[in-house]
Design an enzyme around this catalytic site. Structure first.
Site, PDB file in Angstrom:
ATOM      1  N   THR A 190     -46.989  27.321  40.711  1.00 45.25           N
ATOM      2  CA  THR A 190     -46.130  27.612  39.048  1.00 45.25           C
ATOM      3  C   THR A 190     -44.769  27.174  39.209  1.00 45.25           C
ATOM      4  O   THR A 190     -43.728  28.754  40.375  1.00 45.25           O
ATOM      5  CB  THR A 190     -46.918  28.219  38.646  1.00 45.25           C
ATOM      6  OG1 THR A 190     -46.362  27.521  37.039  1.00 45.25           O
ATOM      7  CG2 THR A 190     -47.278  29.560  38.431  1.00 45.25           C
ATOM      8  N   ASP A 218     -52.953  24.331  34.401  1.00 46.62           N
ATOM      9  CA  ASP A 218     -52.133  23.373  33.051  1.00 46.62           C
ATOM     10  C   ASP A 218     -52.095  24.115  31.993  1.00 46.62           C
ATOM     11  O   ASP A 218     -54.398  24.522  31.760  1.00 46.62           O
ATOM     12  CB  ASP A 218     -52.404  21.743  33.590  1.00 46.62           C
ATOM     13  CG  ASP A 218     -50.964  21.336  32.144  1.00 46.62           C
ATOM     14  OD1 ASP A 218     -50.036  21.448  33.321  1.00 46.62           O
ATOM     15  OD2 ASP A 218     -51.597  20.654  31.501  1.00 46.62           O
ATOM     16  N   SER A 219     -51.824  24.247  31.088  1.00 50.09           N
ATOM     17  CA  SER A 219     -51.788  24.811  29.878  1.00 50.09           C
ATOM     18  C   SER A 219     -50.863  24.531  28.569  1.00 50.09           C
ATOM     19  O   SER A 219     -50.262  23.246  29.029  1.00 50.09           O
ATOM     20  CB  SER A 219     -52.031  26.361  29.894  1.00 50.09           C
ATOM     21  OG  SER A 219     -50.445  26.615  30.328  1.00 50.09           O
ATOM     22  N   PHE A 247     -44.155  34.391  27.130  1.00 53.68           N
ATOM     23  CA  PHE A 247     -43.046  33.105  27.469  1.00 53.68           C
ATOM     24  C   PHE A 247     -43.593  32.250  26.149  1.00 53.68           C
ATOM     25  O   PHE A 247     -44.641  32.596  25.805  1.00 53.68           O
ATOM     26  CB  PHE A 247     -43.273  33.479  28.485  1.00 53.68           C
ATOM     27  CG  PHE A 247     -44.267  31.899  28.616  1.00 53.68           C
ATOM     28  CD1 PHE A 247     -45.281  33.276  29.410  1.00 53.68           C
ATOM     29  CD2 PHE A 247     -45.017  31.057  29.308  1.00 53.68           C
ATOM     30  CE1 PHE A 247     -46.301  32.499  30.033  1.00 53.68           C
ATOM     31  CE2 PHE A 247     -46.192  30.237  29.616  1.00 53.68           C
ATOM     32  CZ  PHE A 247     -46.957  31.251  29.959  1.00 53.68           C
ATOM     33  N   GLY A 248     -42.837  31.079  26.322  1.00 61.78           N
ATOM     34  CA  GLY A 248     -43.387  30.111  25.755  1.00 61.78           C
ATOM     35  C   GLY A 248     -43.580  30.657  24.322  1.00 61.78           C
ATOM     36  O   GLY A 248     -42.682  30.485  23.294  1.00 61.78           O
ATOM     37  N   TYR A 249     -44.829  29.810  23.813  1.00 64.26           N
ATOM     38  CA  TYR A 249     -45.226  29.983  22.409  1.00 64.26           C
ATOM     39  C   TYR A 249     -45.159  31.273  21.847  1.00 64.26           C
ATOM     40  O   TYR A 249     -46.003  31.634  20.846  1.00 64.26           O
ATOM     41  CB  TYR A 249     -45.940  28.439  21.946  1.00 64.26           C
ATOM     42  CG  TYR A 249     -44.850  26.973  22.209  1.00 64.26           C
ATOM     43  CD1 TYR A 249     -44.205  26.783  21.089  1.00 64.26           C
ATOM     44  CD2 TYR A 249     -46.224  27.300  23.485  1.00 64.26           C
ATOM     45  CE1 TYR A 249     -43.909  25.817  21.206  1.00 64.26           C
ATOM     46  CE2 TYR A 249     -45.175  25.335  24.049  1.00 64.26           C
ATOM     47  CZ  TYR A 249     -44.520  25.002  22.789  1.00 64.26           C
ATOM     48  OH  TYR A 249     -43.805  23.730  22.556  1.00 64.26           O
ATOM     49  N   LYS A 267     -52.354  40.648  26.509  1.00 68.58           N
ATOM     50  CA  LYS A 267     -52.512  39.349  26.924  1.00 68.58           C
ATOM     51  C   LYS A 267     -54.214  38.932  27.451  1.00 68.58           C
ATOM     52  O   LYS A 267     -54.520  37.681  26.422  1.00 68.58           O
ATOM     53  CB  LYS A 267     -51.392  38.841  26.329  1.00 68.58           C
ATOM     54  CG  LYS A 267     -51.512  37.329  26.439  1.00 68.58           C
ATOM     55  CD  LYS A 267     -49.976  36.343  26.384  1.00 68.58           C
ATOM     56  CE  LYS A 267     -50.397  35.566  26.950  1.00 68.58           C
ATOM     57  NZ  LYS A 267     -48.772  34.425  27.656  1.00 68.58           N
ATOM     58  N   HIS A 301     -56.433  32.546  26.654  1.00 63.48           N
ATOM     59  CA  HIS A 301     -56.350  31.129  27.758  1.00 63.48           C
ATOM     60  C   HIS A 301     -56.675  31.528  29.151  1.00 63.48           C
ATOM     61  O   HIS A 301     -57.490  31.668  29.825  1.00 63.48           O
ATOM     62  CB  HIS A 301     -55.728  30.055  26.911  1.00 63.48           C
ATOM     63  CG  HIS A 301     -54.098  30.507  27.109  1.00 63.48           C
ATOM     64  ND1 HIS A 301     -54.351  31.489  27.016  1.00 63.48           N
ATOM     65  CD2 HIS A 301     -53.461  28.828  27.213  1.00 63.48           C
ATOM     66  CE1 HIS A 301     -52.733  31.551  27.144  1.00 63.48           C
ATOM     67  NE2 HIS A 301     -52.406  30.093  27.953  1.00 63.48           N
ATOM     68  N   ARG A 302     -55.568  31.759  29.849  1.00 61.45           N
ATOM     69  CA  ARG A 302     -55.089  31.970  30.748  1.00 61.45           C
ATOM     70  C   ARG A 302     -55.981  33.116  31.502  1.00 61.45           C
ATOM     71  O   ARG A 302     -57.111  32.857  32.600  1.00 61.45           O
ATOM     72  CB  ARG A 302     -54.042  32.166  31.583  1.00 61.45           C
ATOM     73  CG  ARG A 302     -53.817  32.386  32.690  1.00 61.45           C
ATOM     74  CD  ARG A 302     -51.915  31.966  32.920  1.00 61.45           C
ATOM     75  NE  ARG A 302     -51.365  31.132  32.693  1.00 61.45           N
ATOM     76  CZ  ARG A 302     -50.628  30.989  30.866  1.00 61.45           C
ATOM     77  NH1 ARG A 302     -50.714  31.631  30.129  1.00 61.45           N
ATOM     78  NH2 ARG A 302     -50.182  29.734  30.984  1.00 61.45           N
TER      79      ARG A 302
HETATM   80  P1  IMP Z   1     -47.459  23.467  31.689  1.00 61.30           P
HETATM   81  O1  IMP Z   1     -46.499  23.899  33.057  1.00 61.30           O
HETATM   82  O2  IMP Z   1     -47.202  22.295  31.895  1.00 61.30           O
HETATM   83  O3  IMP Z   1     -48.656  24.000  31.336  1.00 61.30           O
HETATM   84  O4  IMP Z   1     -46.771  23.754  30.661  1.00 61.30           O
HETATM   85  C1  IMP Z   1     -46.921  25.042  29.928  1.00 61.30           C
HETATM   86  C2  IMP Z   1     -46.142  25.128  28.495  1.00 61.30           C
HETATM   87  O5  IMP Z   1     -47.777  25.362  28.183  1.00 61.30           O
HETATM   88  C3  IMP Z   1     -45.611  26.401  29.237  1.00 61.30           C
HETATM   89  O6  IMP Z   1     -44.146  25.636  29.153  1.00 61.30           O
HETATM   90  C4  IMP Z   1     -45.492  26.750  27.693  1.00 61.30           C
HETATM   91  O7  IMP Z   1     -45.050  26.542  26.604  1.00 61.30           O
HETATM   92  C5  IMP Z   1     -46.821  26.613  27.377  1.00 61.30           C
HETATM   93  N1  IMP Z   1     -47.946  27.573  27.243  1.00 61.30           N
HETATM   94  C6  IMP Z   1     -48.821  27.646  27.737  1.00 61.30           C
HETATM   95  N2  IMP Z   1     -49.050  29.205  28.239  1.00 61.30           N
HETATM   96  C7  IMP Z   1     -48.771  29.911  27.570  1.00 61.30           C
HETATM   97  C8  IMP Z   1     -49.048  31.401  26.982  1.00 61.30           C
HETATM   98  O8  IMP Z   1     -49.676  32.093  27.943  1.00 61.30           O
HETATM   99  N3  IMP Z   1     -48.044  31.828  26.266  1.00 61.30           N
HETATM  100  C9  IMP Z   1     -47.355  30.496  25.688  1.00 61.30           C
HETATM  101  N4  IMP Z   1     -47.076  29.821  26.112  1.00 61.30           N
HETATM  102  C10 IMP Z   1     -47.880  28.832  26.509  1.00 61.30           C
END
Ligand code: IMP
Length: 219
Positions: A11, A73-74, A154-156, A177, A182-183
Site C-alpha cells: 500500500t 482495499d477499503s 486518516f481518510g474519513y 480503532k 473494519h481493518r
Molecule cells: P483504497 O486505497 O482504494 O483502498 O482507498 C481507501 C480509501 O478509503 C482511503 O483513501 C480512505 O479515504 C478510505 N478509508 C479506508 N479505510 C479507512 C479508515 O480506516 N479510516 C478512514 N478512511 C478510510
C-alpha cells in the site's frame, strides 16, 4: 519452520500501512513495504468491488516482486448516497482533494438527510507470485457525524462516529480503532489462522533451482 517468510505490505497509503504493520508486528514474518523496493509500476485499481481491487493490488505486487504480498482495499459506504463513496473512497470528489476536503464534501452531500448510517468495509488479500490468494473481509457499522471531530487516523476517520464508544475514529488511539475497525476485524480473522497461512505461503512459493557446481555436484 515458518519464520523466514517475507510478506510485502502493498500500500502507498501511510495510514493503512501504520495500522497493518502495527497489527502484524509480533508475528513471525519478515515484513516489508513498498518503500523497501525500487519504483514499482502503478497497479490498475479498476474493479467494481473491494474484493477485486484488493486482489488486483496483492497479485500484481506479488508477481512484480516475486514475494508474497498483502493488500487492503477499503472504503466508506453510505447507503443513503447509493453506496458512495464506496470503492471510490480514495478519489471521491476528484483526484486533487485532501482527506479533509473529501470529508467536507461528504458532509455537504449528506446535509438534510435523516439517515446517516454508514459502514467501513475492508478486504485483505494475500497473494503469492503464482496468483493464488487468500481473502479476509470485515466491516464496521457507524454513522456519519454532523461535523469532523478528532485529529488521529486518516481518510474519513474524523467524520465516522462509532456509537458503542461514543467517538469518531479520529478520536481513538490506534489500538482502540484497531480493536473495532473494519481493518482490525479483517486482520483478526487473518491472525486467528496465521500459522496455517504461513505454511500455505511456504507451499505456494516456488523452490529456487539449485545451481550445479563443477562435476555435477549440487551445492
Ligand atoms: P483504497 O486505497 O482504494 O483502498 O482507498 C481507501 C480509501 O478509503 C482511503 O483513501 C480512505 O479515504 C478510505 N478509508 C479506508 N479505510 C479507512 C479508515 O480506516 N479510516 C478512514 N478512511 C478510510
Amino acid at each position: 519452520m515458518t519464520d523466514g517468510i517475507t510478506l510485502v505490505v502493498a500500500t502507498k497509503n501511510t495510514g493503512k500501512l501504520i495500522e497493518i504493520e502495527s497489527l502484524l508486528k509480533n508475528y513471525p514474518v519478515n515484513l516489508k513495504n513498498l518503500s523497501d523496493f525500487g519504483p514499482i509500476p502503478p497497479v490498475a485499481e479498476d474493479g467494481d468491488t473491494f474484493d477485486d481491487n484488493a486482489y488486483q493490488k496483492s497479485a500484481f505486487t506479488a508477481r512484480v516482486l516475486g514475494l508474497p504480498a498483502l493488500a487492503d482495499d477499503s472504503g466508506l459506504v453510505v447507503p443513503t448516497l447509493g453506496g458512495l463513496p464506496g470503492v471510490h473512497s480514495a478519489r471521491y470528489g476528484g483526484d486533487g482533494l485532501t482527506d479533509a476536503q473529501r470529508c467536507e464534501l461528504l458532509l455537504q452531500n449528506l446535509k438534510g438527510k435523516a439517515d446517516r448510517r454508514a459502514y467501513f468495509s475492508c478486504v485483505i488479500s494475500i497473494a503469492t507470485p503464482t496468483g493464488a490468494a487468500l481473502t479476509y473481509e470485515a466491516r464496521c457499522e457507524g454513522l456519519v457525524a454532523e461535523a469532523a471531530v478528532g485529529t488521529n487516523g486518516f481518510g474519513y476517520d474524523p467524520i465516522f462516529y462509532y456509537p458503542p464508544l461514543k467517538k469518531t475514529f479520529a478520536e481513538m488511539t490506534l489500538q482502540e480503532k484497531s480493536r473495532v475497525s473494519h481493518r482490525g476485524n479483517a486482520m483478526q480473522e487473518l491472525q486467528h489462522e496465521f500459522a496455517k497461512v504461513l505454511l500455505w505461503l511456504q507451499q505456494q512459493m516456488p523452490v529456487p533451482e539449485k545451481l550445479s557446481c563443477q562435476g555435477g555436484v549440487v551445492c
